[in-house]
Write an enzyme that holds these catalytic residues in place. Structure first.
Site, PDB file in Angstrom:
ATOM      1  N   CYS A   1       0.827  -1.209   0.000  1.00  0.00           N
ATOM      2  CA  CYS A   1       0.000   0.000   0.000  1.00  0.00           C
ATOM      3  C   CYS A   1       0.860   1.257   0.000  1.00  0.00           C
ATOM      4  O   CYS A   1       0.445   2.303  -0.502  1.00  0.00           O
ATOM      5  CB  CYS A   1      -0.958  -0.004   1.197  1.00  0.00           C
ATOM      6  SG  CYS A   1      -0.154  -0.042   2.815  1.00  0.00           S
TER       7      CYS A   1
ATOM      8  N   HIS B   1      -1.638   1.344   7.394  1.00  0.00           N
ATOM      9  CA  HIS B   1      -2.178   1.302   6.034  1.00  0.00           C
ATOM     10  C   HIS B   1      -2.155   2.704   5.434  1.00  0.00           C
ATOM     11  O   HIS B   1      -2.502   3.687   6.096  1.00  0.00           O
ATOM     12  CB  HIS B   1      -3.607   0.758   6.050  1.00  0.00           C
ATOM     13  CG  HIS B   1      -4.182   0.550   4.692  1.00  0.00           C
ATOM     14  ND1 HIS B   1      -3.624  -0.308   3.764  1.00  0.00           N
ATOM     15  CD2 HIS B   1      -5.274   1.104   4.081  1.00  0.00           C
ATOM     16  CE1 HIS B   1      -4.346  -0.292   2.656  1.00  0.00           C
ATOM     17  NE2 HIS B   1      -5.341   0.562   2.814  1.00  0.00           N
TER      18      HIS B   1
END
Length: 558
Positions: free
Chosen positions: A189, A485
Site C-alpha cells: 500500500c 495502512h
C-alpha cells in the site's frame, strides 16, 4: 466529456458483507455510532460503554486485536473470531475495535464499505475542534434512506440487489480518465499510495503521456532488460488506457527492487522513502540519457523539473551578526510537528501536538512557520565566525529560495524518545488548506522581515514566479508505526476520490480534511487549472511540452 459506457470496476465485493446489508440494512452501523469515540490523538475507535477494558468473550483476553460483531455486539479476539462466526450463523461481519475498520471473519480480511467509511469519518469531523454535526446528521439521513431500501420494504430480495447495482453503476460510470485502482501485491500500500499521487502530478503525467520516454528506443539504446523509467511509462499507459479494472504494478515493483535492493522485500515500507527512491531512480536513468551531472541543481530530468526546489540556510554569528549562507536542492520539504510546549518526559508519555496558539488546532502554516523560524544552535554546533576568527554561538534559519512546480510536504510523524530509547508514531490531526500561499516562507520575505524593505529580492529568487498552490493529492496513514495502512486522496476537477489499493470511491472534502495526512502534494495554480480543463480523451501528441497540462476525460456526474 464523459465515458458513459465505460463503467468503473472495483474489486469483487465481499459477498458476506452484501448479504449482511441485505438482511440487516444499517442496523449495525446505527447501533455502533454511539460507541465510536475519537481520541485526542485523532484516532477513532470503538468504545463499548459497559466495559472499561474490552475483553474476548471466549478467553477473557484483552491483548492484540479485538473485534465486535455487528449483529450481536459480542467481542472476540483474533484467535476466536472465526470460532464465533462458526458457532453463530450469519455473524460474519465484525469491526476492528482499535481501528474502526470492517472485517469479514470468513474472508479473514479487511473489507471496505463507503457507507461505513462515511459514518466513521463523519464522527471524526464532528469531534474535531470546532467541528459541526451537520456532516454526521447528513450521513445518518443518507443511511436512513438506504436502510429503507435495503430492508426490502415493497421490494423482494432480487429487486433490492438490482436497485443497489443500478445505483452503483450510475455513481461509477463517469470517473475521470486515469482513475484506476492498484492491486496490493503484499503489503505494498505504501507503493500504491505514492504511485497514485505521481500518476496525477500534471508535469509527470504529461511527460509520460506525450511519449517523451520511448520504451522501445530506450531498451534498444541501453540494452537493459529491467528499466524503472520504462516500467513507469508502461504504468501510465495502463492507467490512462480507459480500462477500469484494478491494475497490478508487479513489473514496476520488481524494477524498483533492482534499483533499491536494500528495500527489496514484501514487508511494509515507508511511503516517503519510496517517493524519494523513485524520484532518484528516474533522475539516475534520465541523467545517463541526457549526459547531465548527477549533482547539478539545474538537472533537466523530469523528476527535478517537476519537484526540485532550492532551500536557503543562514547561520548567523550571535556576537557580530556575520552570516554564512548555503543553498541546498530538495525534492520535498519535511516538516516537524511543534512539540516545543512539552518536556522530554511529556514527549515520551503524552500525545504529541502541533497547535496554533490561538485556536489550539494543529495547522500546516504552524509547521511551515516552525520550519522557517530562527533557532539557536547548541554548544556543540558553534560557528567558526570569519569575522571574529573564533568559534561563536550562532543561530540558524531556513527559507525557500526557489519553489518547485509540484510541492511535496512531508509531515514527520515519528517521535524518538531519548528517555525510553524508542520511537513511536505521532497520531495527531493536522489542519491543512486546499489553497496555499508560500510567499511568507520565501527567502526574500524572511530577509525583509529581518532587515526591512530596504533589502531587495535576491537575483533569480523563485524564478518559477508563482508562489500560490492548489492541493491535488493527500497521502494518509492509519495504524501503528510498525504496521498500518496508506491511502491516497486525489482531487480531480474539484472532486475528491479515495484510492485504497484496488478500491476507488468518491468522497466528500470533509473526509479528506479529517484524514491523518502524511504527505501533501500541491501544484502551482496555473498548472492546476490547466490540468482541469476539458480536453478530449486522446493520448497527447508526441513531443508536446509536458508542462502544458492534459485533463482527464470526464466531468463528475452528480
Amino acid at each position: 466529456m464523459c465515458e458513459r459506457n465505460s463503467l468503473y470496476t472495483n474489486p469483487k465485493p465481499c459477498k458476506h458483507l452484501a448479504d449482511y446489508k441485505l438482511r440487516h440494512g444499517f442496523n449495525g452501523y446505527d447501533s455502533l455510532q454511539n460507541c465510536l469515540k475519537t481520541t485526542p490523538n485523532g484516532r477513532t475507535r470503538v468504545d463499548k460503554h459497559n466495559t472499561r477494558i474490552p475483553r474476548c468473550s471466549f478467553c477473557n483476553g484483552s491483548q492484540g486485536r479485538l473485534y465486535i460483531c455487528l449483529v450481536c455486539s459480542s467481542i472476540s479476539c483474533s484467535s476466536h473470531i472465526l470460532f464465533h462466526t462458526q458457532s453463530e450463523k450469519g455473524h460474519e461481519v465484525a469491526v476492528d475495535m482499535e481501528r474502526s475498520e470492517l472485517y469479514c471473519c470468513l474472508c479473514r480480511d479487511q473489507v471496505y464499505d463507503p457507507d461505513f467509511d462515511k459514518v466513521v469519518v463523519s464522527k471524526q469531523v464532528k469531534d474535531l475542534p470546532g467541528g459541526k454535526s451537520n456532516g454526521f446528521e447528513a450521513c445518518r439521513e443518507r443511511s436512513s434512506k438506504r436502510k429503507r431500501i435495503d430492508s426490502g420494504i415493497g421490494l423482494d430480495l432480487k429487486k433490492s440487489k438490482l436497485l443497489i447495482s443500478m445505483r452503483d453503476r450510475r455513481a461509477k460510470s463517469c470517473y475521470p480518465l486515469g482513475l484506476r485502482g492498484l492491486n496490493n501485491l503484499g503489503s505494498t500500500c505504501f507503493m500504491n499510495s505514492v504511485l497514485q499521487a505521481l500518476l496525477h502530478a500534471p508535469p509527470l503525467r504529461n511527460y509520460f503521456l506525450s511519449d517523451r520516454h520511448n520504451s522501445v528506443q530506450c531498451r534498444k539504446r541501453s540494452g537493459e532488460k529491467v528499466c524503472l523509467l520504462c516500467d513507469i511509462d508502461a504504468l501510465y499507459s495502463a492507467m490512462f488506457s480507459g480500462d477500469r479494472a484494478p491494475y497490478s504494478p508487479a513489473q514496476l515493483l520488481y524494477s524498483w527492487w533492482q534499483h533499491s535492493s536494500n528495500l527489496a522485500s514484501y514487508e511494509e515500507q515507508d511511503a516517503h522513502e519510496f517517493f524519494i527512491s523513485v524520484l532518484d531512480g528516474i533522475h539516475e536513468k534520465e541523467s545517463k540519457m541526457l549526459n547531465s551531472c548527477k549533482d547539478d541543481e539545474d538537472c533537466q530530468c523530469i523528476a527535478h523539473r517537476a519537484f526540485s526546489g532550492l532551500l536557503r540556510s543562514d547561520v548567523r554569528c550571535i556576537s557580530c551578526g556575520f552570516t554564512s549562507t548555503t543553498y541546498d536542492p530538495c525534492v520535498d520539504i519535511s516538516l516537524n510537528l511543534d512539540t516545543s510546549n512539552l518536556s522530554s518526559s511529556d514527549v515520551a508519555n503524552k500525545p504529541i501536538r502541533s497547535a496554533d496558539e490561538k485556536t489550539g488546532v494543529s495547522t500546516l502554516s504552524g509547521c511551515l512557520n516552525l520550519f522557517t523560524r530562527a533557532e539557536k544552535l547548541g554548544s556543540d554546533q558553534k560557528l567558526h565566525c570569519q569575522n571574529c576568527q573564533e568559534l561563536r554561538d550562532s543561530s540558524k534559519q531556513m527559507s525557500i529560495r526557489r519553489l518547485p512546480l509540484v510541492l511535496c510536504l512531508h509531515i514527520k510523524r515519528v517521535e524518538h524518545s531519548l528517555v525510553r530509547k524508542m520511537s513511536r508514531k505521532i497520531d495527531q490531526y493536522l489542519q491543512f488548506p486546499f489553497s496555499l500561499d508560500m510567499t511568507p516562507y520565501l527567502s526574500s520575505s524572511i530577509t525583509r522581515s529581518r532587515f526591512g524593505n530596504r533589502i531587495f529580492a535576491f537575483e533569480h529568487e523563485n524564478s518559477n514566479g508563482c508562489a500560490e498552490y492548489e492541493i491535488f493529492s493527500v497521502i494518509s496513514h492509519s495504524g501503528m508505526l510498525e504496521s498500518g495502512h496508506y491511502v491516497t486522496y486525489l482531487r480531480l476537477k474539484n472532486q475528491w476520490y479515495k484510492c485504497d489499493d484496488a478500491w476507488v470511491s468518491e468522497v466528500d472534502e470533509g473526509i479528506v480534511r479529517a484524514s491523518q495526512c502524511y504527505m501533501l502534494f500541491y501544484v502551482q495554480k496555473p498548472l492546476y487549472y490547466k490540468a482541469n480543463e476539458d480536453l478530449s480523451c486522446v493520448r497527447i501528441s508526441p513531443r508536446r511540452d509536458p508542462f502544458l497540462s492534459t485533463a482527464g476525460c470526464s466531468s463528475n456526474a452528480k
